[in-house]
Design a protein around this motif. Structure first.
Motif, PDB file in Angstrom:
ATOM      1  N   SER A  17       0.835  -1.205   0.000  1.00 19.86           N
ATOM      2  CA  SER A  17       0.000   0.000   0.000  1.00 19.86           C
ATOM      3  C   SER A  17       0.866   1.250   0.000  1.00 19.86           C
ATOM      4  O   SER A  17       1.998   1.239   0.500  1.00 19.86           O
ATOM      5  CB  SER A  17      -0.902   0.019   1.234  1.00 19.86           C
ATOM      6  OG  SER A  17      -1.751  -1.102   1.269  1.00 19.86           O
ATOM      7  N   ARG A  66      -9.644  -0.904  -4.931  1.00 18.81           N
ATOM      8  CA  ARG A  66      -8.273  -0.904  -4.395  1.00 18.81           C
ATOM      9  C   ARG A  66      -7.813   0.494  -3.999  1.00 18.81           C
ATOM     10  O   ARG A  66      -7.050   0.645  -3.051  1.00 18.81           O
ATOM     11  CB  ARG A  66      -7.308  -1.467  -5.437  1.00 18.81           C
ATOM     12  CG  ARG A  66      -7.613  -2.888  -5.871  1.00 18.81           C
ATOM     13  CD  ARG A  66      -6.497  -3.466  -6.744  1.00 18.81           C
ATOM     14  NE  ARG A  66      -6.310  -2.716  -7.971  1.00 18.81           N
ATOM     15  CZ  ARG A  66      -5.177  -2.142  -8.321  1.00 18.81           C
ATOM     16  NH1 ARG A  66      -4.112  -2.210  -7.528  1.00 18.81           N
ATOM     17  NH2 ARG A  66      -5.074  -1.485  -9.481  1.00 18.81           N
ATOM     18  N   SER A  84      -3.416  -3.097  -2.254  1.00 16.98           N
ATOM     19  CA  SER A  84      -3.315  -4.232  -3.178  1.00 16.98           C
ATOM     20  C   SER A  84      -2.630  -3.818  -4.477  1.00 16.98           C
ATOM     21  O   SER A  84      -3.107  -4.134  -5.578  1.00 16.98           O
ATOM     22  CB  SER A  84      -4.702  -4.812  -3.470  1.00 16.98           C
ATOM     23  OG  SER A  84      -5.337  -5.235  -2.280  1.00 16.98           O
TER      24      SER A  84
END
Length: 121
Positions: A17, A66, A84
């Motif tokens: 991330s 995401r 992700s």
């Protein structure tokens, strides 16, 4: 003069991330749209996410679920939370702003210099 300054880029492994921030200054218009774009080497700049001053958001299909775009009107900042992450998310990420709601079209009047995001497999 409107200025946009991005921060928060870096290198991560796939699945990781990153959080990007864009600090805006110099504009007084109350209604505006701000967005994040990205550009990989040899590819066209593409819209990733956008947020309007009323809170409406728009995402590219490739990042839905995401990435999350958010804004802090008091601080005049826009944040892109990316989770992700995939190698195909690699690129230079740019912040953009305009009075017009361009959403994910690259027609914004104001642009930052960009921050690099690199995702390794």
């Amino acid at each position: 003069q409107v200025q946009l300054v991005e921060s928060g880029g870096g290198s991560v492994q796939a699945g990781g991330s990153l959080r990007l921030s864009c600090a805006a200054s110099g504009y007084t218009f109350s209604s505006r749209c701000m967005a994040w774009f990205r550009q990989a080497p040899g590819k066209e700049r593409e819209g990733v996410a956008a947020v309007r001053s009323d809170g409406s958001t728009w995402y590219a299909d490739s990042v839905k679920g995401r990435f999350t775009i958010s804004q802090d009107n008091l601080k005049s900042t826009v944040t892109l939370q990316m989770t992700s992450l995939k190698p195909e998310d690699t690129g230079m990420y740019y912040c953009a702003a305009d009075r017009v709601n361009w959403w994910l079209l690259p027609r914004y009047e104001y642009w930052g210099r960009g921050t690099q995001v690199t995702v390794s497999s």
